[in-house]
Design a protein around this motif. Structure first.
Motif, PDB file in Angstrom:
ATOM      1  N   LEU A 102      37.712  35.704  30.358  1.00 43.73           N
ATOM      2  CA  LEU A 102      38.575  34.700  31.054  1.00 43.73           C
ATOM      3  C   LEU A 102      40.012  35.310  30.776  1.00 43.73           C
ATOM      4  CD1 LEU A 102      36.850  31.060  31.035  1.00 43.73           C
ATOM      5  CD2 LEU A 102      36.788  32.940  32.754  1.00 43.73           C
ATOM      6  N   SER A 103      40.144  35.199  29.305  1.00 45.57           N
ATOM      7  CA  SER A 103      41.333  35.764  28.634  1.00 45.57           C
ATOM      8  C   SER A 103      41.631  37.232  29.071  1.00 45.57           C
ATOM      9  CB  SER A 103      41.421  35.394  27.143  1.00 45.57           C
ATOM     10  OG  SER A 103      40.525  36.116  26.409  1.00 45.57           O
ATOM     11  N   ASN A 104      40.857  37.985  28.823  1.00 46.75           N
ATOM     12  CA  ASN A 104      40.875  39.264  28.995  1.00 46.75           C
ATOM     13  C   ASN A 104      41.533  39.642  30.596  1.00 46.75           C
ATOM     14  OD1 ASN A 104      39.926  39.521  26.533  1.00 46.75           O
ATOM     15  ND2 ASN A 104      37.714  40.500  27.183  1.00 46.75           N
ATOM     16  N   ASN A 105      40.948  38.905  31.538  1.00 56.65           N
ATOM     17  CA  ASN A 105      41.180  39.179  33.131  1.00 56.65           C
ATOM     18  C   ASN A 105      42.493  38.711  33.256  1.00 56.65           C
ATOM     19  OD1 ASN A 105      39.158  40.549  34.881  1.00 56.65           O
ATOM     20  ND2 ASN A 105      37.818  39.541  33.156  1.00 56.65           N
ATOM     21  N   LEU A 106      42.932  37.359  32.579  1.00 61.54           N
ATOM     22  CA  LEU A 106      43.956  36.687  32.955  1.00 61.54           C
ATOM     23  C   LEU A 106      45.238  37.645  32.342  1.00 61.54           C
ATOM     24  CD1 LEU A 106      43.042  32.963  31.888  1.00 61.54           C
ATOM     25  CD2 LEU A 106      43.807  33.563  34.118  1.00 61.54           C
ATOM     26  N   LYS A 107      44.949  37.987  31.114  1.00 58.15           N
ATOM     27  CA  LYS A 107      46.369  39.110  30.677  1.00 58.15           C
ATOM     28  C   LYS A 107      46.141  40.287  31.504  1.00 58.15           C
ATOM     29  CE  LYS A 107      48.869  38.560  27.053  1.00 58.15           C
ATOM     30  NZ  LYS A 107      49.512  37.352  26.698  1.00 58.15           N
ATOM     31  N   GLN A 108      45.311  40.674  32.285  1.00 54.88           N
ATOM     32  CA  GLN A 108      45.431  41.936  33.026  1.00 54.88           C
ATOM     33  C   GLN A 108      46.184  41.549  34.325  1.00 54.88           C
ATOM     34  OE1 GLN A 108      41.790  44.132  33.535  1.00 54.88           O
ATOM     35  NE2 GLN A 108      42.601  44.950  35.334  1.00 54.88           N
TER      36      GLN A 108
ATOM     37  N   LEU B 244      35.584  30.771  37.720  1.00 49.99           N
ATOM     38  CA  LEU B 244      36.527  29.713  37.139  1.00 49.99           C
ATOM     39  C   LEU B 244      37.894  30.356  37.375  1.00 49.99           C
ATOM     40  CD1 LEU B 244      34.979  28.453  33.690  1.00 49.99           C
ATOM     41  CD2 LEU B 244      35.444  27.236  35.953  1.00 49.99           C
ATOM     42  N   LEU B 245      37.998  31.609  37.410  1.00 49.43           N
ATOM     43  CA  LEU B 245      39.371  32.338  37.536  1.00 49.43           C
ATOM     44  C   LEU B 245      39.827  32.443  39.031  1.00 49.43           C
ATOM     45  CD1 LEU B 245      38.617  35.584  35.291  1.00 49.43           C
ATOM     46  CD2 LEU B 245      40.034  33.376  34.717  1.00 49.43           C
ATOM     47  N   LYS B 246      38.995  31.943  39.981  1.00 53.03           N
ATOM     48  CA  LYS B 246      39.386  32.255  41.339  1.00 53.03           C
ATOM     49  C   LYS B 246      40.679  31.468  41.730  1.00 53.03           C
ATOM     50  CE  LYS B 246      34.945  33.130  43.766  1.00 53.03           C
ATOM     51  NZ  LYS B 246      34.092  32.799  44.844  1.00 53.03           N
ATOM     52  N   PRO B 247      41.021  30.348  41.207  1.00 57.51           N
ATOM     53  CA  PRO B 247      42.385  29.589  41.530  1.00 57.51           C
ATOM     54  C   PRO B 247      43.627  30.445  41.038  1.00 57.51           C
ATOM     55  CG  PRO B 247      40.821  28.062  40.564  1.00 57.51           C
ATOM     56  CD  PRO B 247      40.182  29.382  40.254  1.00 57.51           C
ATOM     57  N   LEU B 248      43.406  31.199  40.225  1.00 59.74           N
ATOM     58  CA  LEU B 248      44.229  32.110  39.632  1.00 59.74           C
ATOM     59  C   LEU B 248      44.157  33.666  39.942  1.00 59.74           C
ATOM     60  CD1 LEU B 248      44.512  30.215  36.049  1.00 59.74           C
ATOM     61  CD2 LEU B 248      45.958  29.834  38.001  1.00 59.74           C
ATOM     62  N   ILE B 249      43.241  34.189  40.160  1.00 62.20           N
ATOM     63  CA  ILE B 249      42.981  35.657  40.522  1.00 62.20           C
ATOM     64  C   ILE B 249      42.187  35.882  41.878  1.00 62.20           C
ATOM     65  CG2 ILE B 249      42.078  37.998  39.718  1.00 62.20           C
ATOM     66  CD1 ILE B 249      42.312  36.722  36.778  1.00 62.20           C
ATOM     67  N   GLU B 250      42.833  36.310  42.797  1.00 60.23           N
ATOM     68  CA  GLU B 250      42.235  36.493  44.161  1.00 60.23           C
ATOM     69  C   GLU B 250      41.572  37.774  44.191  1.00 60.23           C
ATOM     70  OE1 GLU B 250      45.114  36.114  47.111  1.00 60.23           O
ATOM     71  OE2 GLU B 250      45.416  34.029  46.723  1.00 60.23           O
ATOM     72  N   GLU B 251      41.867  38.912  43.412  1.00 59.72           N
ATOM     73  CA  GLU B 251      41.114  40.050  43.685  1.00 59.72           C
ATOM     74  C   GLU B 251      39.831  39.966  42.983  1.00 59.72           C
ATOM     75  OE1 GLU B 251      45.708  40.521  43.066  1.00 59.72           O
ATOM     76  OE2 GLU B 251      44.026  39.280  42.247  1.00 59.72           O
ATOM     77  N   GLU B 252      39.220  41.196  43.411  1.00 56.45           N
ATOM     78  CA  GLU B 252      37.803  41.049  42.959  1.00 56.45           C
ATOM     79  C   GLU B 252      37.696  41.521  41.321  1.00 56.45           C
ATOM     80  OE1 GLU B 252      33.615  43.702  43.335  1.00 56.45           O
ATOM     81  OE2 GLU B 252      35.314  43.956  44.763  1.00 56.45           O
ATOM     82  N   ILE B 253      36.979  41.020  40.512  1.00 57.20           N
ATOM     83  CA  ILE B 253      37.085  41.237  39.057  1.00 57.20           C
ATOM     84  C   ILE B 253      36.093  42.217  38.751  1.00 57.20           C
ATOM     85  CG2 ILE B 253      36.917  40.524  36.845  1.00 57.20           C
ATOM     86  CD1 ILE B 253      38.202  37.883  37.590  1.00 57.20           C
TER      87      ILE B 253
END
Length: 353
Positions: free
Chosen positions: A20-26, A141-150
């Motif tokens: 979660l933190s890794n993708n949020l920072k990216q 859980l990241l969907k509300p903040l990251i729309e792109e495919e992870i």
């Protein structure tokens, strides 16, 4: 932007939620990304460049309502824009509710609308996945903040050069055979029902030494030392000579350093397996019969192999529920064909050689 990720409980859970933190920072490189966990899990997060601050929720705070509410209102003063609660128990329900964050995100439960404004449904057990539901549900859980495919969904452990060199120095003080592989052995599970029977584990260690002549290191926590000794005593004398029982890390960072220098981790499924995968060390693990396969059988490939009774005898799970299987753990461990485990181990050694 300020974001708080919350994941309590075990080291394996905390490490897994670093995705979660890794993708949020990216996605938000200028954001402040903080991570809340229990004190015993801090070391698995250290040096992660995607975490700005590690916030420890101490047990003495959790156990005292006054201290807990003081802690909650201290969190509120940080003025987080988003809180992602991957744990979702009462203490974290309250922390999130009173955080003042615009985005309050967690898993959907019967009561979760009271605390969160983004309630994410978990995919149900049985859902087919190559990376495991433990990963997929966290990414949701990241969907509300990251729309792109992870696409970056593998947890990572970050060691310093000093920690790696200290591990190499520790290994150099013991007479290991440097021309033979070194395996970390997950000798015991975190709970009794996650621990492969001692006699059978000793038999597997005998097989490993007979097949590879490897150096074996035992991974256990201090309170498990007596049980680790019992397994050592059950091994053949020639196996005992290949076990470096006193080559032992006294803290988690030192263990991670040692693990990074091993050719593989073999043993009971658990947090150490997740750590090995995060260090890109090959793994061969045995699941407890009652542990959820779909959730934790993550990142399986030719160098990360696990054995679960559900793969071998799915009819048992059609007949009995998890509670019954857990209560009869050792009965169902007997259903694991040790000849098959040895066969798969031998194939694993060929792959990682």
């Amino acid at each position: 932007m300020k974001i708080l990720v919350i994941q309590q409980k075990r080291i394996g859970d905390v490490l897994t939620s670093t995705i979660l933190s890794n993708n949020l920072k990216q996605k938000y490189p200028n954001a402040q990304v903080d991570y809340m966990c229990y004190a015993n899990c801090v070391n698995v997060l250290k040096n992660n460049p995607n975490i700005d601050n590690i916030i420890v929720l101490e047990e003495k705070v959790r156990k005292n309502y006054l201290s807990l509410f003081q802690f909650i209102f201290k969190i509120r003063t940080t003025k987080y824009d988003a809180v992602i609660d991957a744990y979702s128990k009462l203490e974290t329900n309250l922390i999130t509710l009173f955080s003042g964050a615009k985005f309050k995100i967690s898993y959907k439960k019967g009561y979760s609308n009271i605390f969160y404004n983004y309630n994410i449904e978990r995919l149900k057990n049985g859902t087919k996945s190559e990376i495991g539901l433990a990963i997929i549900n966290r990414l949701r859980l990241l969907k509300p903040l990251i729309e792109e495919e992870i696409t970056d969904y593998k947890p990572k452990v970050f060691l310093t050069d000093l920690e790696i060199n200290q591990a190499k120095e520790m290994l150099s003080k013991f007479p290991l055979k440097t021309d033979k592989p070194t395996f970390m052995i997950g000798i015991l599970g975190s709970e009794w029902y996650k621990t492969y029977p001692f006699e059978k584990m000793a038999e597997l260690l005998d097989f490993i030494v007979q097949t590879t002549d490897a150096n074996l290191l035992f991974n256990y926590i201090p309170k498990q030392k007596e049980d680790a000794q019992k397994i050592f005593d059950l091994c053949l004398p020639e196996t005992q000579q290949r076990i470096y029982f006193d080559l032992y890390a006294n803290d988690l960072r030192s263990f991670l350093g040692l693990l990074s220098q091993c050719d593989a981790l073999i043993g009971n499924e658990g947090g150490s397996v997740n750590m090995a995968k995060a260090l890109f060390v090959p793994t061969f693990s045995l699941f407890s019969p009652s542990v959820d396969k779909e959730t934790w059988q993550i990142f399986e490939d030719e160098k990360n192999i696990s054995i679960h009774l559900k793969d071998l005898k799915p009819e048992i799970y059609a007949k009995f529920d998890e509670k019954y299987i857990k209560e009869n753990t050792f009965k169902y461990f007997e259903e694991y064909p040790i000849a098959l485990i040895k066969e798969k181990l031998k194939a694993f050694f060929e792959i990682i050689r």
